[in-house]
Design an enzyme around this catalytic site. Sequence first.
Site, PDB file in Angstrom:
ATOM      1  N   ASN A 130       6.645   8.861   1.550  1.00 40.84           N
ATOM      2  CA  ASN A 130       5.857   8.015   0.646  1.00 40.84           C
ATOM      3  C   ASN A 130       5.530   6.709   1.347  1.00 40.84           C
ATOM      4  OD1 ASN A 130       4.706   7.124  -1.874  1.00 40.84           O
ATOM      5  ND2 ASN A 130       6.507   5.836  -2.164  1.00 40.84           N
TER       6      ASN A 130
ATOM      7  N   SER B 174       5.877  -0.227   3.458  1.00 39.35           N
ATOM      8  CA  SER B 174       6.977   0.599   3.961  1.00 39.35           C
ATOM      9  C   SER B 174       6.619   2.070   3.840  1.00 39.35           C
ATOM     10  CB  SER B 174       8.245   0.367   3.125  1.00 39.35           C
ATOM     11  OG  SER B 174       8.572  -1.000   3.041  1.00 39.35           O
TER      12      SER B 174
HETATM   13  C1  GAR Z   1      -1.620   1.940  -1.570  1.00 40.77           C
HETATM   14  O1  GAR Z   1      -1.574   0.542  -1.441  1.00 40.77           O
HETATM   15  C2  GAR Z   1      -0.225   2.525  -1.655  1.00 40.77           C
HETATM   16  O2  GAR Z   1       0.690   1.860  -0.854  1.00 40.77           O
HETATM   17  C3  GAR Z   1       0.073   2.306  -3.118  1.00 40.77           C
HETATM   18  O3  GAR Z   1      -1.120   2.597  -3.793  1.00 40.77           O
HETATM   19  C4  GAR Z   1      -2.226   2.316  -2.930  1.00 40.77           C
HETATM   20  C5  GAR Z   1      -3.090   3.553  -2.836  1.00 40.77           C
HETATM   21  O4  GAR Z   1      -4.268   3.270  -2.131  1.00 40.77           O
HETATM   22  N1  GAR Z   1       1.134   3.147  -3.543  1.00 40.77           N
HETATM   23  C6  GAR Z   1       1.941   2.828  -4.557  1.00 40.77           C
HETATM   24  O5  GAR Z   1       1.849   1.814  -5.208  1.00 40.77           O
HETATM   25  C7  GAR Z   1       3.021   3.858  -4.835  1.00 40.77           C
HETATM   26  N2  GAR Z   1       3.872   3.404  -5.872  1.00 40.77           N
HETATM   27  P1  GAR Z   1      -5.111   4.446  -1.496  1.00 40.77           P
HETATM   28  O6  GAR Z   1      -5.366   5.448  -2.614  1.00 40.77           O
HETATM   29  O7  GAR Z   1      -6.376   3.801  -1.044  1.00 40.77           O
HETATM   30  O8  GAR Z   1      -4.306   5.044  -0.368  1.00 40.77           O
END
Ligand code: GAR
Length: 204
Positions: free
Chosen positions: A107, A136
């Site tokens: 993740n 992370s």
């Molecule tokens: C990213 O910033 C990821 O780290 C976060 O959601 C975003 C998705 O962006 N994930 C979380 O918050 C998990 N709890 P993306 O769809 O453009 O990759």
Amino acid sequence: KTPIAVLISGRGSNMRALVDACDDATYPARVCLVLSNDPAAPGLAWAAEQGLPTAVIDHRAFSGRPAFEAALNARLVRAGAEWICLAGFMRLLTATFVNTWTGRLLNIHPSLLPAYKGLHTHARALAAGEREHGCSVHFVVPDMDAGPLIGQARVPVLPDDTPDSLAERVLGQEHGLYPACLAAALYGYPTLEAARAAGAAHTG
Ligand code: GAR
């Protein structure tokens, strides 16, 4: 190349970064499935346009988490996935699912874990007056945002930052961090740092 499934719920920019990395013939993974729990996820349309295999397992169509996860698992197995990358996948997974994929389930989280588990990480880091923030990549365990860390990337918090500007700076780092950590993990290194120290490819 190890077949990986990338699980998304929205924009999918981290999924795109993984797809781009996999385009390199020497990268150790290939994307065998892009799966979303939300049929409207923009990342899903992008993946389909690229000709990648896509699937929707809509959690709203199931009576509960076990039924949703059974369908999810069946679809992943059918696609031949050996590893899973959660990339903005906004459903919590039960211990039953997580334990099935332990050590092959990654993740990315937008904070310097163990700080700021959960949602609204950028706003919370700003409110706390942090001078540094980041992202992370970790192995998933049943507890939320809690598994062994593979790698982190740091950014400064600037005086004029808003949650959006900070999120954008962190996201820029996420796109490099995730492919590097996946490569490190696939090569069998416990951390990105260890992989870099050994000069492993795709981890620089
Ligand atoms: C990213 O910033 C990821 O780290 C976060 O959601 C975003 C998705 O962006 N994930 C979380 O918050 C998990 N709890 P993306 O769809 O453009 O990759």
